[in-house]
Design an enzyme around this catalytic site. Structure first.
Site, PDB file in Angstrom:
ATOM      1  N   ARG A 261      74.912  39.546 -22.183  1.00  0.00           N
ATOM      2  CA  ARG A 261      73.922  38.682 -22.230  1.00  0.00           C
ATOM      3  C   ARG A 261      72.732  39.110 -21.111  1.00  0.00           C
ATOM      4  O   ARG A 261      73.016  39.320 -19.940  1.00  0.00           O
ATOM      5  CB  ARG A 261      74.435  37.442 -22.132  1.00  0.00           C
ATOM      6  CG  ARG A 261      75.276  36.712 -23.216  1.00  0.00           C
ATOM      7  CD  ARG A 261      75.896  35.579 -22.888  1.00  0.00           C
ATOM      8  NE  ARG A 261      76.658  35.076 -23.931  1.00  0.00           N
ATOM      9  CZ  ARG A 261      77.444  33.835 -24.008  1.00  0.00           C
ATOM     10  NH1 ARG A 261      77.346  32.960 -23.087  1.00  0.00           N
ATOM     11  NH2 ARG A 261      78.383  33.641 -24.983  1.00  0.00           N
ATOM     12  N   ARG A 276      78.287  34.620 -13.590  1.00  0.00           N
ATOM     13  CA  ARG A 276      77.488  34.903 -14.759  1.00  0.00           C
ATOM     14  C   ARG A 276      76.941  36.366 -14.431  1.00  0.00           C
ATOM     15  O   ARG A 276      76.128  36.802 -13.797  1.00  0.00           O
ATOM     16  CB  ARG A 276      76.111  34.098 -14.367  1.00  0.00           C
ATOM     17  CG  ARG A 276      75.074  33.951 -15.375  1.00  0.00           C
ATOM     18  CD  ARG A 276      74.106  33.144 -14.891  1.00  0.00           C
ATOM     19  NE  ARG A 276      74.385  31.738 -14.604  1.00  0.00           N
ATOM     20  CZ  ARG A 276      74.255  30.845 -15.572  1.00  0.00           C
ATOM     21  NH1 ARG A 276      74.023  30.980 -17.017  1.00  0.00           N
ATOM     22  NH2 ARG A 276      74.589  29.295 -15.160  1.00  0.00           N
ATOM     23  N   GLU A 348      81.348  25.309 -16.705  1.00  0.00           N
ATOM     24  CA  GLU A 348      82.105  25.388 -18.407  1.00  0.00           C
ATOM     25  C   GLU A 348      82.692  26.584 -18.253  1.00  0.00           C
ATOM     26  O   GLU A 348      82.564  27.725 -17.728  1.00  0.00           O
ATOM     27  CB  GLU A 348      80.772  25.643 -18.956  1.00  0.00           C
ATOM     28  CG  GLU A 348      81.175  26.127 -20.423  1.00  0.00           C
ATOM     29  CD  GLU A 348      80.008  26.595 -21.479  1.00  0.00           C
ATOM     30  OE1 GLU A 348      80.386  27.000 -22.415  1.00  0.00           O
ATOM     31  OE2 GLU A 348      78.781  26.151 -21.031  1.00  0.00           O
ATOM     32  N   SER A 351      84.511  26.613 -24.622  1.00  0.00           N
ATOM     33  CA  SER A 351      84.055  25.433 -25.571  1.00  0.00           C
ATOM     34  C   SER A 351      84.388  25.723 -26.950  1.00  0.00           C
ATOM     35  O   SER A 351      85.099  26.702 -27.468  1.00  0.00           O
ATOM     36  CB  SER A 351      82.687  25.922 -25.703  1.00  0.00           C
ATOM     37  OG  SER A 351      82.339  27.167 -26.067  1.00  0.00           O
ATOM     38  N   ARG A 389      84.584  34.698 -15.475  1.00  0.00           N
ATOM     39  CA  ARG A 389      84.636  33.372 -15.181  1.00  0.00           C
ATOM     40  C   ARG A 389      85.884  32.536 -14.871  1.00  0.00           C
ATOM     41  O   ARG A 389      85.971  32.078 -13.838  1.00  0.00           O
ATOM     42  CB  ARG A 389      83.700  32.628 -15.968  1.00  0.00           C
ATOM     43  CG  ARG A 389      83.362  31.339 -15.553  1.00  0.00           C
ATOM     44  CD  ARG A 389      82.471  30.570 -16.419  1.00  0.00           C
ATOM     45  NE  ARG A 389      81.150  30.875 -16.377  1.00  0.00           N
ATOM     46  CZ  ARG A 389      80.056  30.414 -16.220  1.00  0.00           C
ATOM     47  NH1 ARG A 389      79.965  29.008 -16.736  1.00  0.00           N
ATOM     48  NH2 ARG A 389      78.737  30.969 -15.877  1.00  0.00           N
TER      49      ARG A 389
END
Length: 426
Positions: A261, A276, A348, A351, A389
């Site tokens: 990403r 991140r 987070e 999900s 993460r």
């Protein structure tokens, strides 16, 4: 994409969904107009072609002035058919373009608003009181460096910011997280899959990532490939252009892949450590189900994520993500956010999203049953383990006063039985 019948029958619902997402409402009326033009131009083309075919049958039997008149009309029809065909194709292309730009219809129970307007549904576990234990928590990077597990300096030297090496016990911890999460998914009936990290444009567009999320995607222009930001993309496209027998549903896959990403728009956020990164690894659950089973499957995905985080002994909460923070494909999304001690807030970690038939329509994936006929199926996805993460959250929550890190029991079989990770000698 959404079902055009829903747009025609209940445009106000689609307008409300766009408004809730913070997206352009005008696209709904533009699409309605384009769809009407597509249908009317198609009807006009069909009428002209029918007349042309009838005329073609009469011309061989005609003679004299009648034949001349018929031939003249045939010439007019040929030009009219060509024009109508072009108009039909243009209208269809316009309608398809607008349809692909329209987000999924938001579930009516989703809270309306932006990133901070989520609804907290549940909380699990106990947040540690480090002050009561007599020491201040270190952040995951300091812990990881002391363990010989994380090297961001050399990651930056070789690849730039937001890259890292996992070394020694850090590499072993990554493998333990992957193996333990895949083991849980396999026990739940998921088929483990190692997916491609490069996909064609149709796979990326079909899953809905070339709209609002396009700025975050790496594109290899020379070869026209995209680097995936999640194995949801290759898993969604796995059955592209196929008809799946209804008796085979549900189909459940647990995909592992490296993920990439650009992190566009995140300047200054989480620049320290491995929370991140531009490149990370992830285990993703993906389900194909009958449309009427989608909401129940969403709850099941959430249940498996809660089971995983509980096994890691992490305090976490479950939130119902607000409409403006949903991806284009999701009608509803639940996040599990774990507590990060040094930031004093939840972040987070997993999900679960219900995309109902949105992705299946774009990727031409259908199911066929005796009672239902052939129709689009529903797709759902759930992040089980975003490895780096998760590692950061583990290190911070399970650190000890002496600098060691407690290993949850679920990971011990994959770490040679270790109960603690110990700092290495300087």
């Amino acid at each position: 994409m959404i079902d055009l019948r829903l747009l025609r029958e209940d445009p106000d619902r689609v307008r409300a969904s766009q408004r809730a997402r913070g997206e352009d409402v005008g696209i709904v009326d533009a699409l309605l107009a384009a769809d009407e033009l597509r249908r009317s131009s198609g009807s006009r083309f069909d009428e002209l072609r029918a007349e042309q075919k009838q005329l073609g049958k009469r011309i061989p039997r005609a003679a004299g002035d009648e034949k001349a008149e018929l031939l003249a009309r045939a010439g007019e029809l040929a030009a009219a058919v060509k024009t109508a065909d072009a108009e039909r194709d243009e209208a269809a292309a316009r309608a398809q373009d607008l349809l692909l730009r329209l987000g999924n219809v938001v579930h009516p129970d989703v809270p309306v608003g932006g990133e901070d307007d989520f609804r907290v549904l549940q909380t699990h576990g106990t947040i540690r009181d480090f002050a009561a234990e007599g020491f201040a928590p270190k952040d995951h990077l300091e812990l990881g460096q002391a363990l010989g597990a994380i090297d961001t300096e050399r990651g930056a030297k070789v690849s730039g910011s937001r890259f890292a090496y996992l070394t020694g016990v850090g590499a072993l911890l990554e493998l333990a997280l992957v193996n333990a999460s895949v083991a849980q998914a396999t026990a739940a009936g998921f088929v483990p899959v190692m997916t491609p990290a490069l996909v064609k444009p149709r796979a990326m567009a079909g899953t809905g990532f070339l709209g609002q999320a396009a700025q975050d995607i790496y594109h290899l222009e020379k070869d026209d490939y995209y680097l995936v930001g999640t194995s949801e993309v290759p898993l969604a496209a796995y059955h592209m252009d196929e008809i799946v027998d209804a008796d085979r549903l549900p189909l459940r896959y647990a995909g592992f892949s490296p993920c990439f990403r650009r992190e566009a728009g995140s300047h200054g956020k989480d620049t320290r450590g491995i929370i991140r990164l531009h490149q990370f690894d992830k285990v993703e659950m993906f389900s194909y189900v009958a449309p009427e089973d989608a909401e129940a499957e969403l709850e099941r995905l959430l249940g498996w994520e809660k089971q995983w985080l509980t096994s890691l002994e992490l305090p976490f909460r479950v939130i119902d993500v607000a409409s403006g923070d949903l991806g284009a494909s999701a009608a509803r999304k639940f996040d599990c956010e774990a507590w990060l001690p040094t930031q004093g807030k939840y972040r987070e970690l997993t999900s679960a999203s219900n995309c109902n038939t949105f992705q299946a329509r774009r990727l031409s994936i259908r199911t066929r049953g005796k009672d239902t006929g052939t129709r689009p199926l529903a797709t759902l996805n759930g992040t089980l383990c975003a490895v780096q993460r998760t590692m950061a959250l583990l290190l911070e929550n399970h650190q000890q006063a002496d600098g060691s890190v407690h290993v949850p029991e679920v990971l011990r079989p994959f770490l040679g039985g270790r109960e603690r990770l110990e700092p290495v000698a300087a």
